[in-house]
Scaffold this motif. Structure first.
Motif, PDB file in Angstrom:
ATOM      1  N   HIS A 159       0.739  -1.306  -0.004  1.00 22.38           N
ATOM      2  CA  HIS A 159       0.203   0.120  -0.038  1.00 22.38           C
ATOM      3  C   HIS A 159       0.865   1.337  -0.077  1.00 22.38           C
ATOM      4  O   HIS A 159       0.483   2.291  -0.560  1.00 22.38           O
ATOM      5  CB  HIS A 159      -0.882  -0.085   1.222  1.00 22.38           C
ATOM      6  CG  HIS A 159      -1.894  -1.041   1.375  1.00 22.38           C
ATOM      7  ND1 HIS A 159      -2.887  -1.468   0.264  1.00 22.38           N
ATOM      8  CD2 HIS A 159      -2.108  -2.099   2.068  1.00 22.38           C
ATOM      9  CE1 HIS A 159      -3.755  -2.499   0.452  1.00 22.38           C
ATOM     10  NE2 HIS A 159      -3.372  -2.889   1.781  1.00 22.38           N
ATOM     11  N   TYR A 160       1.750   1.369   0.739  1.00 22.86           N
ATOM     12  CA  TYR A 160       2.723   2.482   0.877  1.00 22.86           C
ATOM     13  C   TYR A 160       3.494   2.729  -0.539  1.00 22.86           C
ATOM     14  O   TYR A 160       3.551   3.872  -1.043  1.00 22.86           O
ATOM     15  CB  TYR A 160       3.659   2.329   1.900  1.00 22.86           C
ATOM     16  CG  TYR A 160       3.326   2.327   3.385  1.00 22.86           C
ATOM     17  CD1 TYR A 160       2.353   3.368   3.635  1.00 22.86           C
ATOM     18  CD2 TYR A 160       3.577   1.335   4.316  1.00 22.86           C
ATOM     19  CE1 TYR A 160       1.774   3.275   5.019  1.00 22.86           C
ATOM     20  CE2 TYR A 160       2.945   1.516   5.547  1.00 22.86           C
ATOM     21  CZ  TYR A 160       2.108   2.396   5.867  1.00 22.86           C
ATOM     22  OH  TYR A 160       1.558   2.615   7.214  1.00 22.86           O
ATOM     23  N   TRP A 161       3.979   1.624  -1.159  1.00 21.14           N
ATOM     24  CA  TRP A 161       4.592   1.579  -2.311  1.00 21.14           C
ATOM     25  C   TRP A 161       3.738   2.232  -3.404  1.00 21.14           C
ATOM     26  O   TRP A 161       3.947   2.799  -4.284  1.00 21.14           O
ATOM     27  CB  TRP A 161       5.487   0.569  -2.807  1.00 21.14           C
ATOM     28  CG  TRP A 161       6.560   0.032  -1.898  1.00 21.14           C
ATOM     29  CD1 TRP A 161       6.918  -0.624  -0.999  1.00 21.14           C
ATOM     30  CD2 TRP A 161       8.018   0.823  -2.056  1.00 21.14           C
ATOM     31  NE1 TRP A 161       8.241  -0.551  -0.573  1.00 21.14           N
ATOM     32  CE2 TRP A 161       8.874   0.471  -1.213  1.00 21.14           C
ATOM     33  CE3 TRP A 161       8.252   2.144  -3.299  1.00 21.14           C
ATOM     34  CZ2 TRP A 161      10.336   0.800  -1.400  1.00 21.14           C
ATOM     35  CZ3 TRP A 161       9.483   2.398  -3.103  1.00 21.14           C
ATOM     36  CH2 TRP A 161      10.517   2.038  -2.148  1.00 21.14           C
ATOM     37  N   ILE A 162       2.489   1.554  -3.459  1.00 22.52           N
ATOM     38  CA  ILE A 162       1.626   2.210  -4.613  1.00 22.52           C
ATOM     39  C   ILE A 162       1.354   3.387  -4.322  1.00 22.52           C
ATOM     40  O   ILE A 162       1.189   4.037  -5.292  1.00 22.52           O
ATOM     41  CB  ILE A 162       0.501   1.241  -4.689  1.00 22.52           C
ATOM     42  CG1 ILE A 162       0.677  -0.111  -4.902  1.00 22.52           C
ATOM     43  CG2 ILE A 162      -0.666   1.606  -5.354  1.00 22.52           C
ATOM     44  CD1 ILE A 162      -0.267  -1.312  -5.153  1.00 22.52           C
ATOM     45  N   ILE A 184      -8.058   0.645  -0.461  1.00 20.88           N
ATOM     46  CA  ILE A 184      -6.942   1.520   0.369  1.00 20.88           C
ATOM     47  C   ILE A 184      -6.409   2.789  -0.294  1.00 20.88           C
ATOM     48  O   ILE A 184      -6.335   3.791   0.105  1.00 20.88           O
ATOM     49  CB  ILE A 184      -5.743   0.728   1.052  1.00 20.88           C
ATOM     50  CG1 ILE A 184      -6.477  -0.364   1.795  1.00 20.88           C
ATOM     51  CG2 ILE A 184      -4.605   1.427   1.766  1.00 20.88           C
ATOM     52  CD1 ILE A 184      -6.825   0.024   3.190  1.00 20.88           C
ATOM     53  N   GLN A 185      -5.805   2.708  -1.588  1.00 25.30           N
ATOM     54  CA  GLN A 185      -5.467   3.562  -2.454  1.00 25.30           C
ATOM     55  C   GLN A 185      -6.625   4.723  -2.741  1.00 25.30           C
ATOM     56  O   GLN A 185      -6.519   5.929  -2.494  1.00 25.30           O
ATOM     57  CB  GLN A 185      -5.083   3.021  -3.731  1.00 25.30           C
ATOM     58  CG  GLN A 185      -3.959   2.261  -3.493  1.00 25.30           C
ATOM     59  CD  GLN A 185      -2.826   3.269  -3.031  1.00 25.30           C
ATOM     60  OE1 GLN A 185      -2.573   4.297  -3.257  1.00 25.30           O
ATOM     61  NE2 GLN A 185      -2.048   2.352  -2.180  1.00 25.30           N
ATOM     62  N   SER A 186      -7.826   4.120  -2.735  1.00 23.01           N
ATOM     63  CA  SER A 186      -8.944   5.213  -3.113  1.00 23.01           C
ATOM     64  C   SER A 186      -9.028   6.133  -1.920  1.00 23.01           C
ATOM     65  O   SER A 186      -9.310   7.355  -2.032  1.00 23.01           O
ATOM     66  CB  SER A 186     -10.162   4.530  -3.562  1.00 23.01           C
ATOM     67  OG  SER A 186     -11.090   5.389  -3.612  1.00 23.01           O
ATOM     68  N   ILE A 187      -9.203   5.351  -0.672  1.00 23.15           N
ATOM     69  CA  ILE A 187      -9.548   6.135   0.613  1.00 23.15           C
ATOM     70  C   ILE A 187      -8.194   7.217   0.814  1.00 23.15           C
ATOM     71  O   ILE A 187      -8.683   8.277   1.350  1.00 23.15           O
ATOM     72  CB  ILE A 187      -9.690   5.212   1.736  1.00 23.15           C
ATOM     73  CG1 ILE A 187     -11.155   4.193   1.365  1.00 23.15           C
ATOM     74  CG2 ILE A 187      -9.605   5.900   3.027  1.00 23.15           C
ATOM     75  CD1 ILE A 187     -11.206   3.183   2.293  1.00 23.15           C
ATOM     76  N   ILE A 195     -13.781   5.063  -9.208  1.00 23.25           N
ATOM     77  CA  ILE A 195     -14.685   4.329 -10.004  1.00 23.25           C
ATOM     78  C   ILE A 195     -14.292   2.960 -10.050  1.00 23.25           C
ATOM     79  O   ILE A 195     -15.148   1.983  -9.985  1.00 23.25           O
ATOM     80  CB  ILE A 195     -14.238   4.853 -11.377  1.00 23.25           C
ATOM     81  CG1 ILE A 195     -14.997   6.340 -11.565  1.00 23.25           C
ATOM     82  CG2 ILE A 195     -15.025   4.136 -12.454  1.00 23.25           C
ATOM     83  CD1 ILE A 195     -14.758   6.969 -12.804  1.00 23.25           C
ATOM     84  N   VAL A 196     -13.030   2.374 -10.083  1.00 21.68           N
ATOM     85  CA  VAL A 196     -12.624   1.035 -10.090  1.00 21.68           C
ATOM     86  C   VAL A 196     -12.931   0.409  -8.878  1.00 21.68           C
ATOM     87  O   VAL A 196     -13.525  -0.490  -8.677  1.00 21.68           O
ATOM     88  CB  VAL A 196     -11.223   1.085 -10.284  1.00 21.68           C
ATOM     89  CG1 VAL A 196     -10.655  -0.551  -9.925  1.00 21.68           C
ATOM     90  CG2 VAL A 196     -10.634   1.153 -11.657  1.00 21.68           C
ATOM     91  N   PHE A 197     -12.796   1.213  -7.669  1.00 22.85           N
ATOM     92  CA  PHE A 197     -13.165   0.674  -5.942  1.00 22.85           C
ATOM     93  C   PHE A 197     -14.853   0.267  -6.186  1.00 22.85           C
ATOM     94  O   PHE A 197     -15.154  -0.727  -5.729  1.00 22.85           O
ATOM     95  CB  PHE A 197     -12.911   1.467  -5.296  1.00 22.85           C
ATOM     96  CG  PHE A 197     -13.662   1.249  -3.839  1.00 22.85           C
ATOM     97  CD1 PHE A 197     -13.380  -0.003  -3.314  1.00 22.85           C
ATOM     98  CD2 PHE A 197     -14.321   2.303  -3.440  1.00 22.85           C
ATOM     99  CE1 PHE A 197     -14.082  -0.048  -1.958  1.00 22.85           C
ATOM    100  CE2 PHE A 197     -14.911   2.170  -1.987  1.00 22.85           C
ATOM    101  CZ  PHE A 197     -14.657   0.685  -1.497  1.00 22.85           C
TER     102      PHE A 197
END
Length: 121
Positions: free
Chosen positions: A6-9, A103-106, A46-48
């Motif tokens: 998650h951190y790397w992304i 997680i990335q969306s949030i 949108i993907v989420f």
């Protein structure tokens, strides 16, 4: 291991946004950063949301109905009735990918809101 991904992304997303902003017009760098961050966040959201609806088994009945309709209308004399054994769309979701996108969306939405608060204050 899961937290590191998650951190790397997140860092990769911020780096991509920074690169796009760097090559943009430099009249208002902070505003451009917020604009590009919004587009990245919109894509992830949108993907989420699509995966959330798919995971919630919304399309399962529709897909099952179309498969049954196809079997009834085009009677192929299929003794095995393979259409009953095919996995439904909610069974094909990769849960790890779903969690990463969530997680990335949030995270990107939270960052966007914080930057908008700073910009308008």
């Amino acid at each position: 291991m899961q937290k590191k991904i998650h951190y790397w992304i997140f860092l990769i997303n911020i780096a991509l946004i920074s690169i796009v902003v760097f090559f943009a017009n430099l009249d208002n760098l902070f505003k451009k950063f917020i604009d590009v961050l919004f587009y990245f966040d919109l894509l992830y959201t949108i993907v989420f949301l699509f995966l959330f609806v798919l995971k919630g088994r919304f399309f399962d009945g529709l897909v099952f109905g179309f498969r049954r309709f196809n079997y009834v209308m085009f009677n192929r004399n299929d003794v095995l009735e393979e259409w009953k054994e095919k996995p439904l769309p909610s069974e094909n979701i990769n849960l790890r990918f779903y969690e990463v996108v969530k997680i990335q969306s949030i995270t990107l939405t939270t960052l966007l809101i914080l930057l908008l608060i700073i910009y308008y204050l």
